[in-house]
Scaffold this motif. Structure first.
Motif, PDB file in Angstrom:
ATOM      1  N   ALA A 238       7.102   7.486 -15.099  1.00 15.60           N
ATOM      2  CA  ALA A 238       8.472   6.893 -15.433  1.00 15.60           C
ATOM      3  C   ALA A 238       9.213   7.762 -15.854  1.00 15.60           C
ATOM      4  CB  ALA A 238       7.990   5.794 -16.498  1.00 15.60           C
ATOM      5  N   VAL A 239       8.805   8.941 -16.757  1.00 12.62           N
ATOM      6  CA  VAL A 239       9.801  10.036 -17.194  1.00 12.62           C
ATOM      7  C   VAL A 239      10.411  10.845 -15.921  1.00 12.62           C
ATOM      8  CG1 VAL A 239       9.961  12.026 -18.536  1.00 12.62           C
ATOM      9  CG2 VAL A 239       8.839  10.123 -19.469  1.00 12.62           C
ATOM     10  N   VAL A 240       9.564  10.888 -14.897  1.00 11.79           N
ATOM     11  CA  VAL A 240      10.005  11.804 -13.831  1.00 11.79           C
ATOM     12  C   VAL A 240      10.873  10.900 -13.129  1.00 11.79           C
ATOM     13  CG1 VAL A 240       9.157  12.848 -11.586  1.00 11.79           C
ATOM     14  CG2 VAL A 240       7.841  13.094 -13.430  1.00 11.79           C
ATOM     15  N   ARG A 241      10.643   9.626 -12.778  1.00 13.30           N
ATOM     16  CA  ARG A 241      11.641   8.816 -12.145  1.00 13.30           C
ATOM     17  C   ARG A 241      12.998   8.693 -13.116  1.00 13.30           C
ATOM     18  NH1 ARG A 241       7.684   5.298 -12.214  1.00 13.30           N
ATOM     19  NH2 ARG A 241       8.656   3.690 -13.364  1.00 13.30           N
ATOM     20  N   LEU A 242      13.058   8.344 -14.089  1.00 11.58           N
ATOM     21  CA  LEU A 242      14.151   8.298 -14.831  1.00 11.58           C
ATOM     22  C   LEU A 242      15.068   9.651 -14.947  1.00 11.58           C
ATOM     23  CD1 LEU A 242      12.995   6.536 -17.951  1.00 11.58           C
ATOM     24  CD2 LEU A 242      14.301   5.577 -16.075  1.00 11.58           C
ATOM     25  N   THR A 243      14.199  10.756 -15.002  1.00 10.62           N
ATOM     26  CA  THR A 243      14.943  11.981 -14.966  1.00 10.62           C
ATOM     27  C   THR A 243      15.781  12.305 -13.615  1.00 10.62           C
ATOM     28  OG1 THR A 243      13.105  12.810 -16.556  1.00 10.62           O
ATOM     29  CG2 THR A 243      14.533  14.660 -15.357  1.00 10.62           C
TER      30      THR A 243
ATOM     31  N   ARG B 249      21.843  13.612 -21.861  1.00 12.60           N
ATOM     32  CA  ARG B 249      21.372  12.441 -21.518  1.00 12.60           C
ATOM     33  C   ARG B 249      19.796  12.292 -21.301  1.00 12.60           C
ATOM     34  NH1 ARG B 249      26.114  12.949 -21.951  1.00 12.60           N
ATOM     35  NH2 ARG B 249      27.831  11.541 -21.078  1.00 12.60           N
ATOM     36  N   LEU B 250      19.158  13.487 -20.962  1.00  7.49           N
ATOM     37  CA  LEU B 250      17.781  13.406 -20.675  1.00  7.49           C
ATOM     38  C   LEU B 250      17.171  13.900 -22.158  1.00  7.49           C
ATOM     39  CD1 LEU B 250      17.746  15.300 -17.390  1.00  7.49           C
ATOM     40  CD2 LEU B 250      17.128  12.875 -17.966  1.00  7.49           C
ATOM     41  N   ALA B 251      18.136  14.218 -23.251  1.00  8.30           N
ATOM     42  CA  ALA B 251      17.305  14.642 -24.451  1.00  8.30           C
ATOM     43  C   ALA B 251      16.318  13.679 -24.885  1.00  8.30           C
ATOM     44  CB  ALA B 251      18.452  14.969 -25.327  1.00  8.30           C
ATOM     45  N   PRO B 252      16.943  12.196 -24.787  1.00  5.31           N
ATOM     46  CA  PRO B 252      15.918  11.409 -25.491  1.00  5.31           C
ATOM     47  C   PRO B 252      14.579  11.187 -24.762  1.00  5.31           C
ATOM     48  CG  PRO B 252      18.034  10.226 -25.139  1.00  5.31           C
ATOM     49  CD  PRO B 252      18.132  11.784 -24.581  1.00  5.31           C
ATOM     50  N   LEU B 253      14.443  11.377 -23.334  1.00  2.35           N
ATOM     51  CA  LEU B 253      13.328  11.562 -22.647  1.00  2.35           C
ATOM     52  C   LEU B 253      12.389  12.656 -23.022  1.00  2.35           C
ATOM     53  CD1 LEU B 253      14.367  10.291 -18.914  1.00  2.35           C
ATOM     54  CD2 LEU B 253      13.279   9.012 -20.642  1.00  2.35           C
ATOM     55  N   ASP B 254      13.103  13.727 -23.316  1.00  2.00           N
ATOM     56  CA  ASP B 254      12.445  15.124 -23.598  1.00  2.00           C
ATOM     57  C   ASP B 254      11.646  14.716 -25.022  1.00  2.00           C
ATOM     58  OD1 ASP B 254      12.994  16.177 -21.273  1.00  2.00           O
ATOM     59  OD2 ASP B 254      15.085  17.166 -22.232  1.00  2.00           O
ATOM     60  N   ASP B 255      12.612  14.059 -25.797  1.00  2.00           N
ATOM     61  CA  ASP B 255      12.050  13.761 -27.210  1.00  2.00           C
ATOM     62  C   ASP B 255      10.779  12.959 -27.185  1.00  2.00           C
ATOM     63  OD1 ASP B 255      13.968  15.219 -28.295  1.00  2.00           O
ATOM     64  OD2 ASP B 255      15.239  13.673 -28.786  1.00  2.00           O
ATOM     65  N   LEU B 256      10.495  12.176 -26.171  1.00  2.00           N
ATOM     66  CA  LEU B 256       9.222  11.162 -26.044  1.00  2.00           C
ATOM     67  C   LEU B 256       7.970  12.188 -25.914  1.00  2.00           C
ATOM     68  CD1 LEU B 256      10.527   8.453 -23.573  1.00  2.00           C
ATOM     69  CD2 LEU B 256      10.472   8.508 -26.015  1.00  2.00           C
ATOM     70  N   GLU B 257       7.985  13.389 -25.488  1.00  2.00           N
ATOM     71  CA  GLU B 257       6.929  14.371 -25.224  1.00  2.00           C
ATOM     72  C   GLU B 257       5.789  13.707 -24.535  1.00  2.00           C
ATOM     73  OE1 GLU B 257       5.478  15.169 -29.287  1.00  2.00           O
ATOM     74  OE2 GLU B 257       7.432  16.246 -30.057  1.00  2.00           O
ATOM     75  N   VAL B 258       6.252  13.270 -23.356  1.00  5.93           N
ATOM     76  CA  VAL B 258       5.564  12.662 -22.263  1.00  5.93           C
ATOM     77  C   VAL B 258       5.435  13.552 -21.160  1.00  5.93           C
ATOM     78  CG1 VAL B 258       4.683  10.570 -20.713  1.00  5.93           C
ATOM     79  CG2 VAL B 258       5.616  10.234 -22.999  1.00  5.93           C
ATOM     80  N   SER B 259       4.274  14.212 -20.820  1.00  4.19           N
ATOM     81  CA  SER B 259       4.154  15.266 -20.001  1.00  4.19           C
ATOM     82  C   SER B 259       2.741  15.164 -19.026  1.00  4.19           C
ATOM     83  CB  SER B 259       4.216  16.783 -20.641  1.00  4.19           C
ATOM     84  OG  SER B 259       2.829  16.788 -21.177  1.00  4.19           O
TER      85      SER B 259
ATOM     86  N   ASP C 250      -5.249  11.843 -29.941  1.00  9.45           N
ATOM     87  CA  ASP C 250      -4.080  11.591 -30.832  1.00  9.45           C
ATOM     88  C   ASP C 250      -2.556  12.351 -30.352  1.00  9.45           C
ATOM     89  OD1 ASP C 250      -3.264  11.186 -33.573  1.00  9.45           O
ATOM     90  OD2 ASP C 250      -3.399  13.490 -34.047  1.00  9.45           O
ATOM     91  N   ALA C 251      -2.649  13.254 -29.589  1.00  9.57           N
ATOM     92  CA  ALA C 251      -1.294  13.844 -29.146  1.00  9.57           C
ATOM     93  C   ALA C 251      -0.790  12.845 -27.890  1.00  9.57           C
ATOM     94  CB  ALA C 251      -1.751  14.858 -28.495  1.00  9.57           C
ATOM     95  N   ALA C 252      -1.671  11.803 -27.453  1.00 10.93           N
ATOM     96  CA  ALA C 252      -1.080  11.166 -26.456  1.00 10.93           C
ATOM     97  C   ALA C 252      -0.028  10.125 -26.775  1.00 10.93           C
ATOM     98  CB  ALA C 252      -2.244  10.327 -25.767  1.00 10.93           C
ATOM     99  N   ARG C 253       0.917   9.678 -26.161  1.00 14.61           N
ATOM    100  CA  ARG C 253       2.209   9.035 -26.459  1.00 14.61           C
ATOM    101  C   ARG C 253       2.260   8.092 -25.234  1.00 14.61           C
ATOM    102  NH1 ARG C 253       0.403  10.762 -30.456  1.00 14.61           N
ATOM    103  NH2 ARG C 253       1.879  11.884 -32.079  1.00 14.61           N
ATOM    104  N   PHE C 254       2.901   6.909 -25.724  1.00 12.24           N
ATOM    105  CA  PHE C 254       3.088   5.933 -24.772  1.00 12.24           C
ATOM    106  C   PHE C 254       4.448   4.980 -25.097  1.00 12.24           C
ATOM    107  CE2 PHE C 254      -1.443   6.637 -25.082  1.00 12.24           C
ATOM    108  CZ  PHE C 254      -1.742   6.846 -23.854  1.00 12.24           C
ATOM    109  N   PRO C 255       5.536   5.721 -25.190  1.00 10.25           N
ATOM    110  CA  PRO C 255       6.673   5.219 -25.793  1.00 10.25           C
ATOM    111  C   PRO C 255       7.386   4.194 -24.700  1.00 10.25           C
ATOM    112  CG  PRO C 255       6.958   7.459 -25.120  1.00 10.25           C
ATOM    113  CD  PRO C 255       5.453   7.162 -24.863  1.00 10.25           C
ATOM    114  N   LEU C 256       7.251   4.509 -23.584  1.00 12.19           N
ATOM    115  CA  LEU C 256       8.189   3.423 -22.737  1.00 12.19           C
ATOM    116  C   LEU C 256       7.533   2.307 -22.422  1.00 12.19           C
ATOM    117  CD1 LEU C 256       8.882   6.368 -19.942  1.00 12.19           C
ATOM    118  CD2 LEU C 256      10.344   5.554 -21.693  1.00 12.19           C
ATOM    119  N   PRO C 257       8.257   1.406 -22.366  1.00  7.22           N
ATOM    120  CA  PRO C 257       7.812  -0.249 -22.421  1.00  7.22           C
ATOM    121  C   PRO C 257       7.306  -0.700 -21.081  1.00  7.22           C
ATOM    122  CG  PRO C 257      10.362  -0.223 -22.414  1.00  7.22           C
ATOM    123  CD  PRO C 257       9.883   1.266 -22.541  1.00  7.22           C
ATOM    124  N   LEU C 258       6.520   0.128 -20.459  1.00  7.79           N
ATOM    125  CA  LEU C 258       5.750  -0.157 -19.280  1.00  7.79           C
ATOM    126  C   LEU C 258       4.724  -1.298 -19.166  1.00  7.79           C
ATOM    127  CD1 LEU C 258       5.046   3.404 -17.938  1.00  7.79           C
ATOM    128  CD2 LEU C 258       7.009   1.782 -16.960  1.00  7.79           C
TER     129      LEU C 258
END
Length: 546
Positions: free
Chosen positions: A328-333, A518-528, A22-30
């Motif tokens: 992907a989040v690590v790359r974008l960051t 600029r990174l706040a939207p990525l942080d809001d995705l909660e992908v860790s 339930d906590a898993a998120r897949f927001p990026l369009p990969l």
């Protein structure tokens, strides 16, 4: 009698795994992200609506979900099996908007309470516990349903019928190919809650892609499955049935129970019921599953075990999709961090070259002290702000260029919530605070001069000279010489070092703040990374106890 043997720790392990899914998120369009999102929803539906309730209450009645495509005759089939009209049937599509569950009166407590399908509110008929009042007016009833759906609360209408055997419930689900997205999602969720899938197709559509997609999914999960070939013209019923059977055998589904419901002349009376003879074989098969302990045990055990076994494939795939999201989040960051590191280096180089002391600032310096220290400081502040603005813009352009080339295909958040004016205000405020810090240092040095033996000096003049010495490069050397004349070499060097530290802190703080914005939207995705490790860890525990 319990129909499943539940090993100790299994329910707890499934509960923990369910929370991590339930906590898993897949927001990026990969690539693969849409599939991961669907798998996540499907897993949650199967865990919440079927597997967990079934394991907690093994003796609960079997639930047979009647599913299929638009116009397959699912509602008519349910009405005919029950012997009376309990579900709306007609030519309007979609007909079934609110799923209808029919059970024997003896089993009503199992379905009136949220142990089964806990995410659904109940629309109860007389004699059942009321979560909601049953509204007799069809228009008001549909308005209530729409209101609950809009609030994200799907409804389940409960009916009881003595014609059904105890231990078996039928659920008439919405069309799996409905034009209404919510109906399609609801149909998929209800199918995941079934002990027995009853797939209904027609003589005109049994070769379509959708029924076979559902059949392959049922085979993949190894669930208890039965197919109904409905609305078959009686003149060609044998031929169509043989062809359908051949297709099932070719697909490895030859052992699936199969029933044919002919379209007889007496079926077209518009009453919503088929002749008893048309559904006799299916009714008896369902009765056998409910009343024979071995058949009942086999149906529930097969579906539950099939869902558990499917986790061996689905959970690693979900964890892999989670890993791809985190990577992907690590790359974008990293793209943003690298761009802003480059911006900091360019600012340092520009300050060393004296790029700020140009234009209006250089003209003020050449006319100093006639122009006065305040005008000189204002000109230096404007030049410093322009340098920082250019550095931020270049960093954004570099990061945006890298983001466009990244497989994640995410649009770089160049414009912040407060727009361009907000960025200008933040830069101006940072530079103004630095200028204030220079003045404070000059006044502090003036107090030391009064307490010692040095000649007094104007702190505003010292602050202006200090700004030119730091930002002017070679053109500002004369400002450093004047500082040494007024303060002494050691005091001038100490003051300049402290002012340089303030400048570095200001630049670093501003660029770090802009980078974080600029990174706040990525942080809001909660992908860790914890998301992937949690999925793998809980799955490993589940394998040991299942």
């Amino acid at each position: 009698m319990a129909i499943l043997d539940v090993r100790p720790g299994l329910i707890e392990a499934l509960s923990v795994m369910r929370d991590h899914v339930d906590a898993a998120r897949f927001p990026l369009p990969l690539p693969g992200a849409p599939r991961a999102r669907r798998d996540r929803q499907e897993l949650l539906a199967q865990l919440d609506d079927y597997l967990m309730p079934r394991l907690r209450a093994p003796q609960a009645p079997l639930l047979a979900v009647i599913g299929g495509s638009t116009g397959a005759g699912k509602s008519t089939l349910v009405n005919s099996l029950v012997g009376r009209r309990v579900s709306e049937a007609g030519v309007l599509r979609p007909t079934t908007r609110t799923p209808v569950l029919v059970c024997h009166p003896r089993d009503r407590e199992w379905f009136a309470e949220p142990r089964i399908l806990p995410g659904f509110t109940r629309e109860c008929v007389a004699g059942l516990p009321r979560q909601d009042c049953w509204e007799p007016d069809p228009r008001r009833r549909e308005a209530l349903r729409e209101g609950r759906r809009a609030a994200g609360q799907p409804c389940l209408r409960l009916e009881t019928a003595d014609a059904l055997p105890p231990g078996l419930a039928l659920l008439d689900a919405p069309d799996v190919d409905s034009l209404v997205t919510g109906n399609r999602e609801l149909a998929g969720q209800l199918i995941c809650a079934a002990d027995i899938w009853v797939l209904v197709t027609t003589a005109a559509r049994y070769a379509d892609a959708l029924p076979w997609h559902l059949l392959r999914s049922a085979k993949e999960y190894d669930v208890a499955l039965v197919t109904v070939l409905d609305r078959v013209p009686h003149q060609i019923a044998d031929e169509v049935s043989r062809h359908y059977a051949a297709l099932l055998t070719k697909a490895g589904l030859g052992d699936v129970p199969r029933f044919t419901v002919p379209e007889l002349p007496e079926s077209a009376d518009g009453g919503g019921l088929l002749p008893r003879t048309a559904v006799h074989e299916l009714r008896e098969w369902l009765r056998y599953c409910a009343e024979d302990s071995l058949a009942r045990d086999a149906a529930a055990r097969r579906t539950a075990r099939g869902v558990l076994n499917s986790l061996r494939r689905r959970m690693p795939a979900l964890a892999g999709a989670s890993a791809a999201q985190h990577a992907a989040v690590v790359r974008l960051t990293g793209h943003v961090a690298a761009a802003y590191r480059g911006a900091a280096e360019r600012v340092t180089e520009s300050v060393a070259r004296g790029d700020v002391l140009c234009g209006a600032a250089l003209a003020r310096w050449r006319g100093y002290p006639a122009c006065g220290p305040e005008e000189l400081r204002y000109a230096l502040a404007d030049g410093c702000a322009a340098l920082l603005r250019t550095a931020v813009d270049q960093a954004d352009e570099a990061a945006a260029r890298r983001w466009r080339l990244d497989p994640a295909e995410v649009v770089y958040p160049v414009s912040c919530d407060d727009g361009e004016d907000g960025l200008a205000e933040r830069i101006s405020g940072a530079v103004e605070r630095w200028c204030t810090a220079l003045t404070d240092l000059a006044y502090e040095e003036a107090r030391f001069a009064r307490d010692g033996e040095r000649a007094p000096f104007d702190p505003e003049d010292i602050a202006a000279l200090l700004g030119v010495a730091l930002l002017g490069g070679r053109r500002g050397r004369s400002a450093g010489e004047r500082l040494a004349e007024r303060l002494g070499a050691l005091a001038a060097l100490r003051l300049r070092d402290r002012a340089a530290d303030e400048l570095d802190a200001m630049v670093d703080g501003l660029l770090r703040s802009e980078r974080e914005r600029r990174l706040a939207p990525l942080d809001d995705l909660e992908v860790s990374a914890r998301q992937q490790s949690a999925l793998i860890a809980t799955f490993s525990v589940l394998r040991k106890v299942s």
